[in-house]
Design an enzyme around this catalytic site. Structure first.
Site, short mmCIF file in Angstrom:
data_model
loop_
_atom_site.label_atom_id
_atom_site.label_comp_id
_atom_site.label_asym_id
_atom_site.label_seq_id
_atom_site.Cartn_x
_atom_site.Cartn_y
_atom_site.Cartn_z
N HIS A 154 -2.05 0.99 6.93
CA HIS A 154 -2.40 1.14 5.52
C HIS A 154 -2.02 2.52 5.02
CE1 HIS A 154 -4.25 -0.12 1.89
NE2 HIS A 154 -5.37 0.57 2.00
N ASN A 213 -8.11 4.35 -2.66
CA ASN A 213 -7.52 3.14 -2.12
C ASN A 213 -6.80 2.36 -3.23
OD1 ASN A 213 -6.82 1.19 -0.25
ND2 ASN A 213 -8.91 0.76 0.40
N CYS A 221 0.83 -1.21 0.00
CA CYS A 221 0.00 0.00 0.00
C CYS A 221 0.86 1.26 0.00
CB CYS A 221 -0.95 -0.01 1.19
SG CYS A 221 -0.12 -0.11 2.80
#
Length: 401
Positions: free
Chosen positions: A337, A358, A54
């Site tokens: 994240h 995302n 991520c």
């Protein structure tokens, strides 16, 4: 008689449809309806799939948005290039410290910026597409790290008096086998580049980016390396009070900038459907008619039903400096994240949210976009990177940046 039966059947169907509509309306009555306040340009949604990257995807999304803002050009930068360079560097550090630090898939938003500055970058199609080298259509790092981690640990814990140089050669072979070999030269839109000259052509400066956080175990208005394992290069973040941290995010978005955000998404209020609330469990129990004892006995699905019924009216915990510090110190506030903040919206009741890109593909109700309340971001931010020109002038002056 037949006509009567048909009319009866139609009536029953109508009643069923009406009941279903009422049920649906009841469950959706508090579903947020968003109005966009400010939305900055972003590049396409990607999917990190089964990889702990991520940090790579979110920061390259940030850099792509920076390029788009500055030049109007859209680029698709290569996550595999960054991962290849970063994992080798991380392994070298683990070996230097004889294994007394973590070797893992994760990283920080600083790692791609470090890569851009020291190694350059290439476009996505200059290397094999994710997963294709081992017959997959997306990243899957399970076998990759099952092979690489024991190797790195074996070198780091070796009993030999002197290491040979070949351990790096062998590790580079593993990296290249699963990620692809980083190109020394490549063609892009009719021109020849090296990774360094391509980085220089993008029109951005790696030194323009600064990191911020907000904790009380270090003095405000100074910088420190946030103490989380994936912050392994130990880059410093400016430590500012919570209100100023949030003011920086708002100022950046409203002036056309995006933010490479890192924080905690392990809370119940972060849903897989594209919403994130900083839920106040005590008030939620009260609204649902549950005392603490009954609430704790509810299954995860039952709790989800309660939260879904409350929707955007779910009570939230107000972020405070004290609460942030307590949660960081007791391991509740973790570094889970990385995502990209790019806009601000409000729901039908006036509550404001950040619009967040995302890297899980076009999933959820908003096809890869999350709406995260300002309370959630204030409570769950570990740190973030932003263009220094997006920081309010009085804060820049105070920090000397």
């Amino acid at each position: 008689m037949r006509k009567f039966l048909m009319m009866t059947l139609l009536a029953l169907v109508a009643l069923g449809v009406n009941a279903e509509e009422k049920k649906e309306n009841k469950s959706n009555v508090n579903k947020p309806v968003f109005t966009t306040i400010k939305e900055n340009k972003i590049t396409s949604i990607k999917n990190q799939n089964r990889s702990g990257t991520c940090w790579d995807y979110s920061t390259l999304s940030f850099l792509e948005s920076e390029i788009l803002k500055k030049t109007g050009k859209t680029y698709d930068l290569c996550e595999a290039f960054v991962a290849n360079k970063t994992y080798l560097d991380r392994a070298i550090q683990v070996v230097r410290l004889h294994g007394d630090c973590q070797f893992a898939q994760g990283g920080s938003a600083y790692d791609p910026i470090y890569c851009l500055k020291h190694y350059g970058i290439c476009p996505e199609d200059a290397m094999p597409l994710p997963g294709t080298l081992y017959g997959d259509s997306l990243n899957n790092f399970n076998e990759f790290f099952d092979v690489m981690t024991p190797y790195v640990q074996a070198i780091a814990k070796s009993k030999t008096d002197k290491l040979s140089t070949q351990w790096k050669v062998a590790l580079q072979g593993i990296l290249d086998a699963y990620l692809g070999t980083c190109p020394e030269k490549f063609n892009y839109q009719g021109k020849s580049y090296t990774p360094q000259t391509f980085a220089q052509s993008l029109g951005i400066d790696a030194d323009d980016y600064v990191s911020f956080t907000s904790y009380t175990h270090h003095p405000f208005w100074t910088s420190f390396a946030v103490e989380v394992q994936d912050n392994w290069r130990n880059p410093h973040s400016w430590n500012v009070p919570l209100d100023d941290m949030m003011r920086i995010i708002d100022n950046a978005v409203m002036n056309g900038y995006t933010i490479a955000w890192g924080g905690d998404v392990s809370e119940d209020g972060f849903t897989r459907m594209g919403l994130a609330y900083s839920i106040d469990s005590k008030k939620t129990q009260s609204l649902s008619g549950s005392d603490m004892a009954r609430w704790l006995k509810l299954t995860k699905a039952e709790k989800k039903n309660v939260l879904d019924s409350l929707g955007c009216k779910v009570p939230e915990i107000t972020a405070t400096q004290k609460l942030r510090q307590e949660r960081f110190d007791n391991w509740e506030l973790t570094d889970d994240h990385g995502m990209l903040i790019y806009g601000i919206a409000k729901d039908q009741y006036g509550k404001e949210y950040y619009m967040v890109k995302n890297s899980w593909g076009e999933t959820g109700d908003y096809k890869g976009i999350w709406y995260m309340t300002k309370n959630f971001i204030a409570n769950n931010t570990m740190d973030f990177i932003v263009n220094k020109n997006a920081v309010p002038k009085d804060i820049r002056k105070k920090l000397g940046i």
